[in-house]
Design a protein around this motif. Structure first.
Motif, PDB file in Angstrom:
ATOM      1  N   VAL A   1      -8.208   4.124  -1.975  1.00 54.22           N
ATOM      2  CA  VAL A   1      -8.858   4.475  -0.710  1.00 54.22           C
ATOM      3  C   VAL A   1      -8.706   5.987  -0.550  1.00 54.22           C
ATOM      4  O   VAL A   1      -7.588   6.511  -0.609  1.00 54.22           O
ATOM      5  CB  VAL A   1      -8.227   3.739   0.493  1.00 54.22           C
ATOM      6  CG1 VAL A   1      -8.952   4.104   1.785  1.00 54.22           C
ATOM      7  CG2 VAL A   1      -8.241   2.219   0.265  1.00 54.22           C
ATOM      8  N   PHE A   2      -9.855   6.684  -0.381  1.00 53.05           N
ATOM      9  CA  PHE A   2      -9.888   8.150  -0.296  1.00 53.05           C
ATOM     10  C   PHE A   2     -10.528   8.593   1.012  1.00 53.05           C
ATOM     11  O   PHE A   2     -11.477   7.959   1.476  1.00 53.05           O
ATOM     12  CB  PHE A   2     -10.799   8.742  -1.375  1.00 53.05           C
ATOM     13  CG  PHE A   2     -10.589   8.270  -2.761  1.00 53.05           C
ATOM     14  CD1 PHE A   2      -9.694   8.910  -3.596  1.00 53.05           C
ATOM     15  CD2 PHE A   2     -11.326   7.207  -3.265  1.00 53.05           C
ATOM     16  CE1 PHE A   2      -9.527   8.486  -4.901  1.00 53.05           C
ATOM     17  CE2 PHE A   2     -11.170   6.783  -4.571  1.00 53.05           C
ATOM     18  CZ  PHE A   2     -10.265   7.422  -5.393  1.00 53.05           C
ATOM     19  N   GLY A   3     -10.069   9.731   1.527  1.00 50.38           N
ATOM     20  CA  GLY A   3     -10.723  10.300   2.692  1.00 50.38           C
ATOM     21  C   GLY A   3     -10.130  11.631   3.086  1.00 50.38           C
ATOM     22  O   GLY A   3      -9.119  12.065   2.543  1.00 50.38           O
TER      23      GLY A   3
ATOM     24  N   ALA B   1      -8.287  16.862  -2.135  1.00 49.40           N
ATOM     25  CA  ALA B   1      -6.860  17.221  -2.088  1.00 49.40           C
ATOM     26  C   ALA B   1      -6.716  18.721  -2.235  1.00 49.40           C
ATOM     27  O   ALA B   1      -7.474  19.376  -2.955  1.00 49.40           O
ATOM     28  CB  ALA B   1      -6.101  16.499  -3.197  1.00 49.40           C
ATOM     29  N   GLY B   2      -5.768  19.283  -1.545  1.00 49.80           N
ATOM     30  CA  GLY B   2      -5.477  20.703  -1.649  1.00 49.80           C
ATOM     31  C   GLY B   2      -6.413  21.615  -0.878  1.00 49.80           C
ATOM     32  O   GLY B   2      -6.316  22.820  -0.961  1.00 49.80           O
TER      33      GLY B   2
ATOM     34  N   ALA C   1       0.861  -1.182   0.000  1.00 49.22           N
ATOM     35  CA  ALA C   1       0.000   0.000   0.000  1.00 49.22           C
ATOM     36  C   ALA C   1       0.894   1.228   0.000  1.00 49.22           C
ATOM     37  O   ALA C   1       1.896   1.274   0.720  1.00 49.22           O
ATOM     38  CB  ALA C   1      -0.923  -0.002   1.210  1.00 49.22           C
ATOM     39  N   PHE C   2       0.533   2.188  -0.818  1.00 53.84           N
ATOM     40  CA  PHE C   2       1.323   3.415  -0.931  1.00 53.84           C
ATOM     41  C   PHE C   2       0.415   4.556  -1.359  1.00 53.84           C
ATOM     42  O   PHE C   2      -0.671   4.343  -1.901  1.00 53.84           O
ATOM     43  CB  PHE C   2       2.492   3.238  -1.909  1.00 53.84           C
ATOM     44  CG  PHE C   2       2.102   2.694  -3.258  1.00 53.84           C
ATOM     45  CD1 PHE C   2       1.734   3.529  -4.289  1.00 53.84           C
ATOM     46  CD2 PHE C   2       2.113   1.327  -3.484  1.00 53.84           C
ATOM     47  CE1 PHE C   2       1.375   3.018  -5.521  1.00 53.84           C
ATOM     48  CE2 PHE C   2       1.765   0.802  -4.721  1.00 53.84           C
ATOM     49  CZ  PHE C   2       1.387   1.661  -5.743  1.00 53.84           C
TER      50      PHE C   2
ATOM     51  N   PRO D   1      -3.048  12.505  -5.926  1.00 52.11           N
ATOM     52  CA  PRO D   1      -4.147  12.343  -4.968  1.00 52.11           C
ATOM     53  C   PRO D   1      -5.388  13.145  -5.336  1.00 52.11           C
ATOM     54  O   PRO D   1      -5.298  14.281  -5.776  1.00 52.11           O
ATOM     55  CB  PRO D   1      -3.543  12.823  -3.653  1.00 52.11           C
ATOM     56  CG  PRO D   1      -2.429  13.722  -4.044  1.00 52.11           C
ATOM     57  CD  PRO D   1      -1.900  13.183  -5.343  1.00 52.11           C
ATOM     58  N   MET D   2      -6.538  12.501  -5.118  1.00 46.02           N
ATOM     59  CA  MET D   2      -7.830  13.137  -5.353  1.00 46.02           C
ATOM     60  C   MET D   2      -8.492  13.525  -4.032  1.00 46.02           C
ATOM     61  O   MET D   2      -9.609  14.042  -4.027  1.00 46.02           O
ATOM     62  CB  MET D   2      -8.727  12.200  -6.151  1.00 46.02           C
ATOM     63  CG  MET D   2      -8.173  11.902  -7.535  1.00 46.02           C
ATOM     64  SD  MET D   2      -9.118  10.647  -8.423  1.00 46.02           S
ATOM     65  CE  MET D   2     -10.688  11.473  -8.591  1.00 46.02           C
ATOM     66  N   ALA D   3      -7.824  13.236  -2.926  1.00 44.05           N
ATOM     67  CA  ALA D   3      -8.322  13.571  -1.594  1.00 44.05           C
ATOM     68  C   ALA D   3      -7.114  13.841  -0.701  1.00 44.05           C
ATOM     69  O   ALA D   3      -5.979  13.534  -1.071  1.00 44.05           O
ATOM     70  CB  ALA D   3      -9.144  12.417  -1.038  1.00 44.05           C
ATOM     71  N   LYS D   4      -7.373  14.427   0.478  1.00 41.46           N
ATOM     72  CA  LYS D   4      -6.263  14.689   1.410  1.00 41.46           C
ATOM     73  C   LYS D   4      -5.502  13.415   1.711  1.00 41.46           C
ATOM     74  O   LYS D   4      -4.271  13.423   1.818  1.00 41.46           O
ATOM     75  CB  LYS D   4      -6.782  15.326   2.693  1.00 41.46           C
ATOM     76  CG  LYS D   4      -7.190  16.757   2.525  1.00 41.46           C
ATOM     77  CD  LYS D   4      -7.654  17.364   3.830  1.00 41.46           C
ATOM     78  CE  LYS D   4      -8.115  18.788   3.613  1.00 41.46           C
ATOM     79  NZ  LYS D   4      -8.662  19.373   4.833  1.00 41.46           N
TER      80      LYS D   4
END
Length: 110
Positions: free
Chosen positions: A102-104, A108-109, A28-29, A34-37
């Motif tokens: 996995v996003f949460g 991002a940004g 996992a990396f 990134p599309m989320a923080k």
């Protein structure tokens, strides 16, 4: 292992990554776009092009990957999260090696 696969190259150590977990079956990396923080990938070391190519022989590996999601999300400080498995070009898959996004934590940004 597929010599041309970016994820296989990450496992081999020829491409760096910001790893958050690794064992004999999966890695996992953090996603490089990134599309989320918090946006990380869980990837099997076995080269399987997509979920469409999985069969009963992959059941334990798929279960292991899914059970890692909440553990790794919690370790990243996420109380809630989204998961995504793109399958095939028409399904938005860009790297043809099975992986779970996995996003949460919000966009991002922000």
């Amino acid at each position: 292992m597929d010599e041309d696969c970016i994820f296989c190259k990450i496992f081999a150590g020829s491409i760096p990554s910001k790893k958050i977990y690794e064992d004999e079956d999966v890695i996992a990396f953090f996603d490089i776009k990134p599309m989320a923080k918090v946006h990380f990938l869980i990837v099997p070391k076995l080269h399987v092009p997509s979920l469409k190519e999985c069969d009963a022989s992959h059941q334990a590996l798929l279960g292991k990957m899914l059970l890692l999601v909440p553990k790794l999300a919690e370790a990243q400080g996420l109380a809630g999260f989204k998961t995504l498995i793109n399958t095939g070009r028409e399904g938005g898959q860009e790297v043809f090696h099975l992986h779970i996004h996995v996003f949460g934590g919000g966009p991002a940004g922000s």
